[in-house]
Design a protein around this motif. Sequence first.
Motif, PDB file in Angstrom:
ATOM      1  N   UNK A   1       0.830  -1.198   0.000  1.00  0.00           N
ATOM      2  CA  UNK A   1       0.000   0.000   0.000  1.00  0.00           C
ATOM      3  C   UNK A   1       0.871   1.256   0.000  1.00  0.00           C
ATOM      4  N   UNK A   2       0.223   2.391  -0.094  1.00  0.00           N
ATOM      5  CA  UNK A   2       0.931   3.662   0.086  1.00  0.00           C
ATOM      6  C   UNK A   2       1.140   3.945   1.570  1.00  0.00           C
ATOM      7  N   UNK A   3       0.095   3.695   2.348  1.00  0.00           N
ATOM      8  CA  UNK A   3       0.100   3.993   3.781  1.00  0.00           C
ATOM      9  C   UNK A   3      -0.381   2.756   4.518  1.00  0.00           C
ATOM     10  N   UNK A   4       0.165   2.505   5.688  1.00  0.00           N
ATOM     11  CA  UNK A   4      -0.242   1.319   6.434  1.00  0.00           C
ATOM     12  C   UNK A   4      -0.086   1.552   7.938  1.00  0.00           C
ATOM     13  N   UNK A   5      -0.866   0.803   8.690  1.00  0.00           N
ATOM     14  CA  UNK A   5      -0.704   0.756  10.143  1.00  0.00           C
ATOM     15  C   UNK A   5       0.240  -0.385  10.498  1.00  0.00           C
ATOM     16  N   UNK A   6       1.059  -0.169  11.526  1.00  0.00           N
ATOM     17  CA  UNK A   6       1.915  -1.241  12.034  1.00  0.00           C
ATOM     18  C   UNK A   6       1.815  -1.271  13.554  1.00  0.00           C
ATOM     19  N   UNK A   7       1.965  -2.453  14.133  1.00  0.00           N
ATOM     20  CA  UNK A   7       2.116  -2.523  15.573  1.00  0.00           C
ATOM     21  C   UNK A   7       3.372  -1.764  15.962  1.00  0.00           C
ATOM     22  N   UNK A   8       3.295  -0.911  16.959  1.00  0.00           N
ATOM     23  CA  UNK A   8       4.458  -0.064  17.254  1.00  0.00           C
ATOM     24  C   UNK A   8       5.687  -0.874  17.662  1.00  0.00           C
ATOM     25  N   UNK A   9       5.484  -2.078  18.159  1.00  0.00           N
ATOM     26  CA  UNK A   9       6.645  -2.883  18.558  1.00  0.00           C
ATOM     27  C   UNK A   9       7.432  -3.389  17.356  1.00  0.00           C
TER      28      UNK A   9
ATOM     29  N   UNK B   1      -0.373   1.742  18.022  1.00  0.00           N
ATOM     30  CA  UNK B   1      -0.330   1.577  16.581  1.00  0.00           C
ATOM     31  C   UNK B   1       0.367   2.791  15.989  1.00  0.00           C
ATOM     32  N   UNK B   2       1.255   2.538  15.056  1.00  0.00           N
ATOM     33  CA  UNK B   2       1.890   3.606  14.293  1.00  0.00           C
ATOM     34  C   UNK B   2       1.379   3.585  12.862  1.00  0.00           C
ATOM     35  N   UNK B   3       1.491   4.721  12.198  1.00  0.00           N
ATOM     36  CA  UNK B   3       1.131   4.823  10.792  1.00  0.00           C
ATOM     37  C   UNK B   3       2.398   5.119  10.004  1.00  0.00           C
ATOM     38  N   UNK B   4       2.576   4.402   8.879  1.00  0.00           N
ATOM     39  CA  UNK B   4       3.813   4.483   8.113  1.00  0.00           C
ATOM     40  C   UNK B   4       3.502   4.657   6.632  1.00  0.00           C
ATOM     41  N   UNK B   5       4.522   5.067   5.887  1.00  0.00           N
ATOM     42  CA  UNK B   5       4.410   5.271   4.441  1.00  0.00           C
ATOM     43  C   UNK B   5       5.491   4.448   3.757  1.00  0.00           C
ATOM     44  N   UNK B   6       5.120   3.661   2.741  1.00  0.00           N
ATOM     45  CA  UNK B   6       6.133   3.001   1.930  1.00  0.00           C
ATOM     46  C   UNK B   6       6.853   4.058   1.107  1.00  0.00           C
ATOM     47  N   UNK B   7       8.182   4.057   1.173  1.00  0.00           N
ATOM     48  CA  UNK B   7       8.909   5.187   0.603  1.00  0.00           C
ATOM     49  C   UNK B   7       8.949   5.182  -0.913  1.00  0.00           C
ATOM     50  N   UNK B   8       8.550   4.076  -1.564  1.00  0.00           N
ATOM     51  CA  UNK B   8       8.447   4.134  -3.018  1.00  0.00           C
ATOM     52  C   UNK B   8       6.992   4.268  -3.472  1.00  0.00           C
ATOM     53  N   UNK B   9       6.155   4.772  -2.584  1.00  0.00           N
ATOM     54  CA  UNK B   9       4.792   5.131  -2.995  1.00  0.00           C
ATOM     55  C   UNK B   9       4.857   6.086  -4.179  1.00  0.00           C
ATOM     56  N   UNK B  10       3.911   5.958  -5.086  1.00  0.00           N
ATOM     57  CA  UNK B  10       3.867   6.848  -6.238  1.00  0.00           C
ATOM     58  C   UNK B  10       3.211   8.185  -5.901  1.00  0.00           C
ATOM     59  N   UNK B  11       2.823   8.342  -4.674  1.00  0.00           N
ATOM     60  CA  UNK B  11       2.219   9.614  -4.258  1.00  0.00           C
ATOM     61  C   UNK B  11       2.668   9.938  -2.833  1.00  0.00           C
ATOM     62  N   UNK B  12       3.962  10.186  -2.664  1.00  0.00           N
ATOM     63  CA  UNK B  12       4.506  10.493  -1.341  1.00  0.00           C
ATOM     64  C   UNK B  12       3.846  11.727  -0.746  1.00  0.00           C
ATOM     65  N   UNK B  13       3.628  12.746  -1.569  1.00  0.00           N
ATOM     66  CA  UNK B  13       3.002  13.967  -1.041  1.00  0.00           C
ATOM     67  C   UNK B  13       1.600  13.681  -0.526  1.00  0.00           C
ATOM     68  N   UNK B  14       0.828  12.924  -1.302  1.00  0.00           N
ATOM     69  CA  UNK B  14      -0.529  12.591  -0.858  1.00  0.00           C
ATOM     70  C   UNK B  14      -0.521  11.709   0.366  1.00  0.00           C
ATOM     71  N   UNK B  15       0.421  10.749   0.422  1.00  0.00           N
ATOM     72  CA  UNK B  15       0.526   9.875   1.580  1.00  0.00           C
ATOM     73  C   UNK B  15       0.889  10.669   2.831  1.00  0.00           C
ATOM     74  N   UNK B  16       1.800  11.616   2.683  1.00  0.00           N
ATOM     75  CA  UNK B  16       2.183  12.452   3.820  1.00  0.00           C
ATOM     76  C   UNK B  16       1.010  13.317   4.266  1.00  0.00           C
ATOM     77  N   UNK B  17       0.255  13.839   3.296  1.00  0.00           N
ATOM     78  CA  UNK B  17      -0.932  14.622   3.651  1.00  0.00           C
ATOM     79  C   UNK B  17      -1.945  13.771   4.415  1.00  0.00           C
ATOM     80  N   UNK B  18      -2.041  12.497   4.037  1.00  0.00           N
ATOM     81  CA  UNK B  18      -2.977  11.605   4.732  1.00  0.00           C
ATOM     82  C   UNK B  18      -2.523  11.351   6.167  1.00  0.00           C
TER      83      UNK B  18
END
Length: 437
Positions: free
Chosen positions: A96-104, A320-337
């Motif tokens: 995905x572009x953005x995902x939740x991960x367990x913080x551990x 829970x943390x929220x993360x962004x895959x760094x090769x997302x094709x929409x980093x700006x949109x993912x960061x805005x999210x």
Amino acid sequence: MRSIRAAAVGAVTMSLALAASACGGGSSSGGSDDSPKTLTYWASNQGASVAIDKQVLQPELDKFEKQSGIKVKLEVVPWSDLLNRILTATTSGQGPDVLNIGNTWSASLQATGALLPWDTKNFGRIGGKDRFVDSALGSTGADGKDPAAVPLYSMAYALYYNKEIFAEAGIDKPPATWDELIADGRKIQAKGKSVLGAEGANVSENIHHVFVFAKQHGADFFTADGKPDFTNDKIVAAVQQYVDLMAKDKVIPTGDAEYAQNQSVSDFAKGKQAMLLWQSAAANLKSQGMSEDKYGIAPVPVQSGAPGTGTQINSMVAGINIAVFKNSHNIDGATDFVKFMTSDEEQTILNKAYSSIPPVRNAQGDAAFNTPSNSVLKDTLAKSAAALPQVASESQFETAVGTAVKELFAYAAGGRAVTADSVKAALEKAQQQMPAA
């Protein structure tokens, strides 16, 4: 997490993930020709069901689309699948572009190189790092490195107790120490009730609890240079004390050795057990039909005295943390999210829905997070919670040690002796499963 995570058995090894770190994650929406106005989001299963999560999240995603013009395609992933899905995405490039991960998992996933680092610039795009409480930031990646994710929901363990059962047993306050809990258990059993619910077959629950017991014994599972040290005497004593709640003290029913999927929450909600150790359980209990006036909430017991720092730690820093895959094709949109999801307004809405605590400072001022029960959780996070080891092999550690504890509970339930030697043997087996440095 549930909000509780089921055991995430890492079929994909971290060494494989590291070898393919150049692939990183990617947008599952199809590639660079896709509309930049679309994001994919893997949300973790926080509510009582996937359907409930969709009911909570979709209105907020619609709100983001209205504000930004970016549509978010939502998939709620069960905890039993989430870690393997993420690790597969890091090796395949199809994530995905953005995902939740367990913080551990933050440090383990950070080591794959697939996630966007949250450096000063990226934190600046979402309002700055100082918006977040320190305890939540402590579970975002390895020390000395830019965080791999941003805190989204914070949780802490607490002791939930049935007021009616306590009154029937003549107990006027919740136990503050483990000795008091065992003594109260005798009174509760005399009234024909079970004492304490546990999830003996839930690998993640097991590691959370034995981590806390280890802290209370003044021990760490890893040395200062990050090497596993599972068999030192204090760790052995800590693990044995937890399993002995079933094996020797008899306050955890032997049937709970097979529990792995919220069965202990259900038993507590139905009045079958007097106490429950759980993280931010209000929403879960409500979904099971238990109203808040039926139970009390108190800090998890410690060895002696009051919860605090050092050996008085009584919770891991859950969340829970929220993360962004760094090769997302929409980093700006993912960061805005991410900015949207961690805004004061959304933090209030979402953490209310999940009975968790906002890791964003300003959102904690809402009255909903200052009830007596939530005050216990906030106080725990601020004063007596510790982050699980932020090492690259953390996910393997959870699986190996959590499984060892699962096996020890099975021994106890089957009437086999749980001794210092048998505990040490189980932990030695777990240590042998850890990857080479």
